[in-house]
Write a protein that holds these residues in place. Structure first.
Motif, short mmCIF file in Angstrom:
data_model
loop_
_atom_site.label_atom_id
_atom_site.label_comp_id
_atom_site.label_asym_id
_atom_site.label_seq_id
_atom_site.Cartn_x
_atom_site.Cartn_y
_atom_site.Cartn_z
N GLY A 94 38.99 -6.28 124.42
CA GLY A 94 37.55 -6.28 124.26
C GLY A 94 37.14 -6.87 122.93
N GLU A 95 35.86 -7.14 122.79
CA GLU A 95 35.34 -7.58 121.50
C GLU A 95 34.00 -6.91 121.27
N ILE A 96 33.69 -6.71 119.99
CA ILE A 96 32.50 -5.95 119.59
C ILE A 96 31.55 -6.87 118.83
N ILE A 97 30.28 -6.80 119.20
CA ILE A 97 29.27 -7.68 118.62
C ILE A 97 28.00 -6.88 118.32
N ASP A 98 27.48 -7.05 117.12
CA ASP A 98 26.22 -6.39 116.74
C ASP A 98 25.08 -7.38 116.93
N ASN A 99 24.07 -7.02 117.73
CA ASN A 99 22.97 -7.97 117.97
C ASN A 99 21.73 -7.65 117.14
N ALA A 180 32.63 -2.67 111.35
CA ALA A 180 33.03 -4.03 110.98
C ALA A 180 32.17 -5.09 111.65
N ALA A 181 31.55 -4.73 112.78
CA ALA A 181 30.72 -5.70 113.50
C ALA A 181 29.33 -5.83 112.88
N ALA A 182 29.02 -4.95 111.94
CA ALA A 182 27.66 -4.93 111.37
C ALA A 182 27.31 -6.20 110.61
N ASP A 183 28.30 -7.00 110.26
CA ASP A 183 27.99 -8.24 109.54
C ASP A 183 27.70 -9.40 110.47
N GLY A 184 27.64 -9.11 111.78
CA GLY A 184 27.29 -10.15 112.73
C GLY A 184 28.47 -10.92 113.29
N VAL A 187 34.22 -8.73 116.50
CA VAL A 187 35.35 -7.95 116.03
C VAL A 187 36.26 -7.64 117.22
N PRO A 188 37.54 -7.99 117.14
CA PRO A 188 38.44 -7.66 118.24
C PRO A 188 38.53 -6.14 118.39
N ALA A 189 38.45 -5.67 119.62
CA ALA A 189 38.54 -4.23 119.87
C ALA A 189 39.94 -3.83 120.30
#
Ligand SMILES: [Zn+2]
Length: 263
Positions: A94-99, A180-184, A187-189
């Motif tokens: 999975g991957e994590i993304i902050d929108n 870690a995703a908060a910077d846009g 992030v590999p999950a």
């Protein structure tokens, strides 16, 4: 066997992914509700808060004029024929993304559900803290939205409520990666056991609603699981540290049916 039978609700939070207008250019350290910029800017409080969404853009009219909006308070049951839910999820990278409004988890391999014989592909999962839907007026610590889309564009969102309890190991790949995703950045999950993200029971409430974020598009098939999952206090704190208060108030039911589906 990876196929798990469950009933899912309809879709909240899908919007951001579908419209692509909510991704924050700012991002980083403290993605705030007002992080997104430009003509599509919206947030969860102040002049760009939920009560004003319908006036922020000509595309957001449904937010104020819609009559089948989400979330809702699920307080009763009515007797329409239930459409069974089947969830065909499997473990996947999975991957994590902050929108900018929430943090999303995506799967790198195909996942999907079938509701009443119609197939929907999994697009992304994201959270709201506290929950958006309420059960008999009761709000939970958090709510996760698994957003799916059919080939014809139709959306189906499965909502899972969360309360504080024991640390939930299957959810750790997501909660550990949220900061870690908060910077846009993506992030590999690692490997996420997607079926294990769900509670044991797939009993759910089904109703027709909308996206819970602008443009608040209607025609979303909602499946809200009745049984909440538990997350550790630390896991919930991690979510709130990234996005707190990213929850739209409950909307009028306007006579819609809410069907309890026991599976
Ligand atoms: Zn949502």
């Amino acid at each position: 066997m990876t196929r798990k039978s469950l009933i899912v609700g309809s879709g909240l939070g899908l919007l951001a992914l579908v419209t692509g207008c909510s991704r924050s250019a700012a991002g980083a350290a403290a993605p705030s509700p007002s992080a997104s910029a430009g003509p599509h800017a919206w947030s969860y409080d102040g002049a760009e808060g939920p009560e004003h969404w319908g006036t922020l853009s000509s595309d957001f009219g449904s937010c104020s004029s819609g009559t089948a909006q989400s979330p809702i308070d699920v307080g009763g049951r009515s007797g329409l024929s239930p459409a069974p839910l089947a969830v065909d999820y499997s473990a996947s990278e999975g991957e994590i993304i902050d929108n900018g409004h929430t943090t999303e988890l995506r799967a790198l391999t195909a996942q999907g559900i079938t509701v009443g014989g119609k197939e929907y592909a999994f697009k992304q999962m994201h959270f709201h803290a506290p929950s958006e839907h309420t059960l008999g007026g009761v709000r939970h610590e958090a709510e996760f939205h698994f957003v799916h889309q059919a080939d014809d564009g139709g959306l189906a969102v499965v909502g899972i409520l969360a309360r504080v309890g024991a640390t939930n190991a299957p959810w750790a790949p997501f909660t550990d990666g949220v900061p870690a995703a908060a910077d846009g950045q993506k992030v590999p999950a690692g490997v996420v056991d997607f079926p294990a993200l769900f509670p044991a029971s797939l009993d759910h409430f089904a109703y027709d609603g909308s996206l819970t974020t602008p443009p608040c598009s209607e025609g979303v098939r909602w499946l809200l699981l009745e049984t909440p999952i538990e997350l550790g206090a630390g896991q919930l704190a991690t979510l709130r540290a990234a996005h707190a208060g990213n929850s739209r108030p409950v909307q009028p039911l306007n006579g819609r049916d809410v069907v309890a589906v026991d599976q």
